[in-house]
Design an enzyme around this catalytic site. Structure first.
Site, PDB file in Angstrom:
ATOM      1  N   HIS A  64       5.213  -5.629   6.330  1.00 15.95           N
ATOM      2  CA  HIS A  64       4.527  -5.174   5.117  1.00 15.95           C
ATOM      3  C   HIS A  64       4.686  -6.218   4.018  1.00 15.95           C
ATOM      4  O   HIS A  64       5.748  -6.814   3.875  1.00 15.95           O
ATOM      5  CB  HIS A  64       5.111  -3.827   4.660  1.00 15.95           C
ATOM      6  CG  HIS A  64       4.319  -3.155   3.589  1.00 15.95           C
ATOM      7  ND1 HIS A  64       4.347  -3.567   2.270  1.00 15.95           N
ATOM      8  CD2 HIS A  64       3.491  -2.072   3.635  1.00 15.95           C
ATOM      9  CE1 HIS A  64       3.564  -2.775   1.546  1.00 15.95           C
ATOM     10  NE2 HIS A  64       3.028  -1.876   2.348  1.00 15.95           N
ATOM     11  N   CYS A 102      -1.671  -4.442   3.400  1.00 14.66           N
ATOM     12  CA  CYS A 102      -1.645  -3.450   2.328  1.00 14.66           C
ATOM     13  C   CYS A 102      -2.511  -3.966   1.185  1.00 14.66           C
ATOM     14  O   CYS A 102      -2.129  -4.900   0.477  1.00 14.66           O
ATOM     15  CB  CYS A 102      -0.212  -3.195   1.856  1.00 14.66           C
ATOM     16  SG  CYS A 102      -0.114  -1.977   0.516  1.00 14.66           S
ATOM     17  N   HIS A 129      -3.137  -0.475   5.069  1.00 16.94           N
ATOM     18  CA  HIS A 129      -2.859   0.474   3.994  1.00 16.94           C
ATOM     19  C   HIS A 129      -4.014   0.375   3.004  1.00 16.94           C
ATOM     20  O   HIS A 129      -4.118  -0.611   2.262  1.00 16.94           O
ATOM     21  CB  HIS A 129      -1.532   0.149   3.298  1.00 16.94           C
ATOM     22  CG  HIS A 129      -0.334   0.556   4.094  1.00 16.94           C
ATOM     23  ND1 HIS A 129       0.953   0.391   3.634  1.00 16.94           N
ATOM     24  CD2 HIS A 129      -0.222   1.140   5.300  1.00 16.94           C
ATOM     25  CE1 HIS A 129       1.806   0.837   4.536  1.00 16.94           C
ATOM     26  NE2 HIS A 129       1.112   1.299   5.561  1.00 16.94           N
ATOM     27  N   ASP A 190      -3.232   5.209   1.104  1.00 15.68           N
ATOM     28  CA  ASP A 190      -1.855   5.134   0.630  1.00 15.68           C
ATOM     29  C   ASP A 190      -1.773   5.339  -0.875  1.00 15.68           C
ATOM     30  O   ASP A 190      -2.662   4.929  -1.620  1.00 15.68           O
ATOM     31  CB  ASP A 190      -1.275   3.764   1.007  1.00 15.68           C
ATOM     32  CG  ASP A 190       0.218   3.796   1.260  1.00 15.68           C
ATOM     33  OD1 ASP A 190       0.752   4.892   1.486  1.00 15.68           O
ATOM     34  OD2 ASP A 190       0.836   2.726   1.249  1.00 15.68           O
ATOM     35  N   HIS A 191      -0.688   5.973  -1.288  1.00 15.88           N
ATOM     36  CA  HIS A 191      -0.369   6.138  -2.712  1.00 15.88           C
ATOM     37  C   HIS A 191      -1.468   6.864  -3.479  1.00 15.88           C
ATOM     38  O   HIS A 191      -2.055   6.334  -4.419  1.00 15.88           O
ATOM     39  CB  HIS A 191      -0.102   4.788  -3.372  1.00 15.88           C
ATOM     40  CG  HIS A 191       1.136   4.112  -2.884  1.00 15.88           C
ATOM     41  ND1 HIS A 191       1.869   3.253  -3.659  1.00 15.88           N
ATOM     42  CD2 HIS A 191       1.785   4.153  -1.704  1.00 15.88           C
ATOM     43  CE1 HIS A 191       2.909   2.800  -2.990  1.00 15.88           C
ATOM     44  NE2 HIS A 191       2.875   3.339  -1.773  1.00 15.88           N
ATOM     45  N   TYR A 207       2.721  10.258  -2.448  1.00 14.73           N
ATOM     46  CA  TYR A 207       2.242  10.889  -1.214  1.00 14.73           C
ATOM     47  C   TYR A 207       1.890  12.366  -1.412  1.00 14.73           C
ATOM     48  O   TYR A 207       2.326  13.212  -0.639  1.00 14.73           O
ATOM     49  CB  TYR A 207       3.284  10.717  -0.110  1.00 14.73           C
ATOM     50  CG  TYR A 207       3.528   9.271   0.215  1.00 14.73           C
ATOM     51  CD1 TYR A 207       2.702   8.589   1.099  1.00 14.73           C
ATOM     52  CD2 TYR A 207       4.540   8.566  -0.417  1.00 14.73           C
ATOM     53  CE1 TYR A 207       2.892   7.244   1.365  1.00 14.73           C
ATOM     54  CE2 TYR A 207       4.740   7.218  -0.159  1.00 14.73           C
ATOM     55  CZ  TYR A 207       3.916   6.568   0.731  1.00 14.73           C
ATOM     56  OH  TYR A 207       4.107   5.236   0.980  1.00 14.73           O
TER      57      TYR A 207
END
Length: 235
Positions: A64, A102, A129, A190-191, A207
């Protein structure tokens, strides 16, 4: 909550990690005297030892990016730019030595060309992501908050379609990569932002259920629209 107690963090396998300020400081101190070059050497040694054991069994690694992709708390950063990703791929030249792309993390740097990076490293991307961020606009009048370049800007989490990254263009590149590779690329939105019932129940920061469902719905909308255009169903 005690003054020195920090919020719990979910670790690998859902394990709850309970940290204090002293715990955090102890972990940071382990990097005393370590610069980016030393961290790269450690990473290279790790990949050189584990990849020969994993690759023959179909196991893929997907490192990542640094989050954020800039120096913070004195920690060296080695997964922040296209140059960093090239170096990691070269440490062990095997497609199984791969990347998590990401969008949000890499997109924090204004000098990261996300479409070009996704196209360049597509064969090594094993996880996506789909997260968007927005760099804060700062000026010379903002004092300590002013920006001095692409690596030290402040940023915020943005809605999937409202951040700095062109998510439609990126997903279009993903479609091309999937066709070339002959397999779908695993991804997750994501997020997400906390919305509606998220605000009335406990959730892990970043999340929330409803917020991430919104992002998933937007990804599905982009996916279906791009496929319809490609198939000639839309004029």
């Amino acid at each position: 909550m005690p003054r020195n107690r920090w919020p719990d963090v979910v670790g690998i396998g859902g394990r709850i990690l309970r940290n204090t300020q002293s715990d955090f400081q102890e972990q940071i101190s382990r990097y005393d005297g370590m610069d980016a070059a030393a961290l790269r050497r450690n990473l290279s040694r790790f990949l050189t030892r584990v990849m020969p054991q994993l690759a023959p069994h179909g196991v893929r690694l997907a490192i990542h990016p640094d989050d954020p992709p800039r120096p913070i708390l004195g920690l060296p950063r080695v997964v922040s730019t296209a140059e960093d990703l090239r170096a990691i791929c070269d440490m062990y030249d095997d497609p199984a030595n791969g990347l998590t792309f990401c969008v949000g993390s890499l997109g924090v740097r204004a000098d990261n060309d996300l479409p070009a990076m996704l196209a360049e490293f597509g064969a090594r991307v094993h996880f996506l992501h789909l997260r968007n961020t927005r760099r804060d606009a700062v000026s010379e009048h903002d004092g300590d908050a002013q920006s001095h370049g692409p690596i030290d800007e402040s940023f915020e989490e943005a809605a999937l379609l409202d951040g700095d990254a062109d998510m439609v263009r990126l997903i279009s590149i993903v479609h091309r990569l999937e066709g070339e590779r002959g397999e779908p690329l695993p991804f997750r939105p994501d997020h997400g932002h906390a919305l509606q019932s998220d605000l009335r129940q406990p959730y892990r920061p970043g999340y929330p259920s409803i917020g991430r469902l919104r992002s998933m719905a937007e990804v599905r909308g982009i996916d279906h629209a791009l496929k319809a255009v490609r198939q000639g169903a839309v004029n």
